[in-house]
Design a protein around this motif. Sequence first.
Motif, PDB file in Angstrom:
ATOM      1  N   ALA A  20      -5.291  83.297  66.336  1.00  0.00           N
ATOM      2  CA  ALA A  20      -6.343  82.740  67.196  1.00  0.00           C
ATOM      3  C   ALA A  20      -5.977  81.352  67.703  1.00  0.00           C
ATOM      4  O   ALA A  20      -6.398  80.954  68.801  1.00  0.00           O
ATOM      5  CB  ALA A  20      -7.656  82.682  66.425  1.00  0.00           C
ATOM      6  N   ALA A  21      -5.179  80.626  66.938  1.00  0.00           N
ATOM      7  CA  ALA A  21      -4.799  79.272  67.360  1.00  0.00           C
ATOM      8  C   ALA A  21      -3.972  79.271  68.630  1.00  0.00           C
ATOM      9  O   ALA A  21      -3.859  78.240  69.299  1.00  0.00           O
ATOM     10  CB  ALA A  21      -4.045  78.585  66.222  1.00  0.00           C
ATOM     11  N   ALA A  22      -3.413  80.415  68.985  1.00  0.00           N
ATOM     12  CA  ALA A  22      -2.573  80.492  70.179  1.00  0.00           C
ATOM     13  C   ALA A  22      -3.361  80.840  71.442  1.00  0.00           C
ATOM     14  O   ALA A  22      -2.781  80.889  72.534  1.00  0.00           O
ATOM     15  CB  ALA A  22      -1.476  81.534  69.964  1.00  0.00           C
ATOM     16  N   TYR A  23      -4.660  81.063  71.315  1.00  0.00           N
ATOM     17  CA  TYR A  23      -5.455  81.506  72.466  1.00  0.00           C
ATOM     18  C   TYR A  23      -6.682  80.612  72.681  1.00  0.00           C
ATOM     19  O   TYR A  23      -7.232  80.048  71.729  1.00  0.00           O
ATOM     20  CB  TYR A  23      -5.911  82.953  72.260  1.00  0.00           C
ATOM     21  N   ASP A  24      -7.074  80.520  73.933  1.00  0.00           N
ATOM     22  CA  ASP A  24      -8.303  79.801  74.280  1.00  0.00           C
ATOM     23  C   ASP A  24      -9.534  80.638  73.916  1.00  0.00           C
ATOM     24  O   ASP A  24      -9.431  81.819  73.600  1.00  0.00           O
ATOM     25  CB  ASP A  24      -8.327  79.491  75.778  1.00  0.00           C
ATOM     26  N   LYS A  25     -10.682  80.009  73.989  1.00  0.00           N
ATOM     27  CA  LYS A  25     -11.990  80.645  73.775  1.00  0.00           C
ATOM     28  C   LYS A  25     -12.274  80.965  72.307  1.00  0.00           C
ATOM     29  O   LYS A  25     -13.203  81.728  72.007  1.00  0.00           O
ATOM     30  CB  LYS A  25     -12.137  81.935  74.607  1.00  0.00           C
ATOM     31  N   MET A  26     -11.501  80.402  71.406  1.00  0.00           N
ATOM     32  CA  MET A  26     -11.698  80.680  69.984  1.00  0.00           C
ATOM     33  C   MET A  26     -12.383  79.547  69.237  1.00  0.00           C
ATOM     34  O   MET A  26     -12.451  79.562  68.003  1.00  0.00           O
ATOM     35  CB  MET A  26     -10.342  80.962  69.312  1.00  0.00           C
ATOM     36  N   ASP A  27     -12.865  78.548  69.943  1.00  0.00           N
ATOM     37  CA  ASP A  27     -13.483  77.378  69.303  1.00  0.00           C
ATOM     38  C   ASP A  27     -14.645  77.784  68.401  1.00  0.00           C
ATOM     39  O   ASP A  27     -15.483  78.628  68.768  1.00  0.00           O
ATOM     40  CB  ASP A  27     -13.978  76.397  70.359  1.00  0.00           C
ATOM     41  N   ASP A  28     -14.671  77.151  67.223  1.00  0.00           N
ATOM     42  CA  ASP A  28     -15.747  77.382  66.237  1.00  0.00           C
ATOM     43  C   ASP A  28     -15.796  78.835  65.771  1.00  0.00           C
ATOM     44  O   ASP A  28     -16.865  79.343  65.396  1.00  0.00           O
ATOM     45  CB  ASP A  28     -17.114  76.977  66.811  1.00  0.00           C
ATOM     46  N   GLY A  29     -14.651  79.514  65.798  1.00  0.00           N
ATOM     47  CA  GLY A  29     -14.616  80.904  65.340  1.00  0.00           C
ATOM     48  C   GLY A  29     -14.823  81.021  63.844  1.00  0.00           C
ATOM     49  O   GLY A  29     -14.345  80.190  63.067  1.00  0.00           O
ATOM     50  N   GLN A  30     -15.544  82.061  63.441  1.00  0.00           N
ATOM     51  CA  GLN A  30     -15.809  82.318  62.032  1.00  0.00           C
ATOM     52  C   GLN A  30     -14.861  83.404  61.524  1.00  0.00           C
ATOM     53  O   GLN A  30     -14.684  84.445  62.179  1.00  0.00           O
ATOM     54  CB  GLN A  30     -17.259  82.755  61.827  1.00  0.00           C
ATOM     55  N   VAL A  31     -14.252  83.176  60.359  1.00  0.00           N
ATOM     56  CA  VAL A  31     -13.267  84.101  59.799  1.00  0.00           C
ATOM     57  C   VAL A  31     -13.899  84.919  58.680  1.00  0.00           C
ATOM     58  O   VAL A  31     -14.665  84.390  57.871  1.00  0.00           O
ATOM     59  CB  VAL A  31     -12.049  83.327  59.251  1.00  0.00           C
ATOM     60  N   THR A  32     -13.576  86.202  58.629  1.00  0.00           N
ATOM     61  CA  THR A  32     -14.070  87.064  57.556  1.00  0.00           C
ATOM     62  C   THR A  32     -13.321  86.754  56.256  1.00  0.00           C
ATOM     63  O   THR A  32     -12.262  86.119  56.270  1.00  0.00           O
ATOM     64  CB  THR A  32     -13.890  88.545  57.925  1.00  0.00           C
ATOM     65  N   ASP A  33     -13.876  87.202  55.146  1.00  0.00           N
ATOM     66  CA  ASP A  33     -13.294  86.888  53.841  1.00  0.00           C
ATOM     67  C   ASP A  33     -11.870  87.410  53.687  1.00  0.00           C
ATOM     68  O   ASP A  33     -11.038  86.784  53.006  1.00  0.00           O
ATOM     69  CB  ASP A  33     -14.179  87.464  52.729  1.00  0.00           C
ATOM     70  N   ASP A  34     -11.570  88.544  54.309  1.00  0.00           N
ATOM     71  CA  ASP A  34     -10.217  89.097  54.182  1.00  0.00           C
ATOM     72  C   ASP A  34      -9.253  88.552  55.228  1.00  0.00           C
ATOM     73  O   ASP A  34      -8.093  88.972  55.297  1.00  0.00           O
ATOM     74  CB  ASP A  34     -10.256  90.626  54.251  1.00  0.00           C
ATOM     75  N   ASP A  35      -9.743  87.628  56.058  1.00  0.00           N
ATOM     76  CA  ASP A  35      -8.930  86.977  57.098  1.00  0.00           C
ATOM     77  C   ASP A  35      -8.373  87.978  58.132  1.00  0.00           C
ATOM     78  O   ASP A  35      -7.379  87.706  58.797  1.00  0.00           O
ATOM     79  CB  ASP A  35      -7.771  86.190  56.476  1.00  0.00           C
TER      80      ASP A  35
END
Length: 242
Positions: free
Chosen positions: A165-180
């Motif tokens: 996700a760090a390589a793409y725009d529009k991911m600001d404040d994204g929430q990650v699931t427990d299993d990543d």
Amino acid sequence: MLLRLRFLDALNHDDEENRCNIRDSKNPKPPRKLVIRHVSPSRDRSLAPGERNSSRHARQLNQSARIVRAWASVAMVLAGALAVSACSGGGGEEAKKYTTPNALCGISLDPELLDSFLPGGDSISVKPSSPNGGAKQCDVIVDGDVSVRQIQTWWSNGESASTVAAAYDKMDDGQVTDDDRFLSSGTGSVGKTTASCKSSDHPDQTLYAVVQVFAPDRSDSGAMKTLITAYTKALEDSGACG
């Protein structure tokens, strides 16, 4: 003889009248009671001018109050109709005159999951492309503008949804699931396929699904999480893994 009889009758008659007069004078008839009936002012046609004016004024006030209540009811109905119209997308939002696609880059998808991120407009199209490294990209275009972009991309084993996700725009404040495996924000998301998704063309790599929303005012984190989960599962079941 006849005259004597008539004279006696006359005397008897006068005597009877005298007895009646004496009896009446001793027992006079009681006087009649005076009965006063109350007449309601609202029905009395003999009201004074001032009273009639007051009654007319009261009726006018009652009529005005009824008119105000009627208009208030109409206003409430109109307000309810406007609220329903706004909730159904009529509150100044342009209508969608196109049909939302049910597949992106060959992957079947419930149109309703994508519909939340598409603006109103007259026409829609899907433009596929292959940027690099075996990646596939699909741009959903509404009236000439890219509204949603979906990408299938291979990354080295050991990466996670967060690093991709760090390589793409529009991911600001994204929430990650427990299993990543999943990361989602209101306008972007990443989904990691399971280890069973393999390709001879991409050994030692894992397939990821990426979604980006470019249409303005279309942020919905809940809908985005549902979309990326469903799309990643459909990607795992497709020919892309094989």
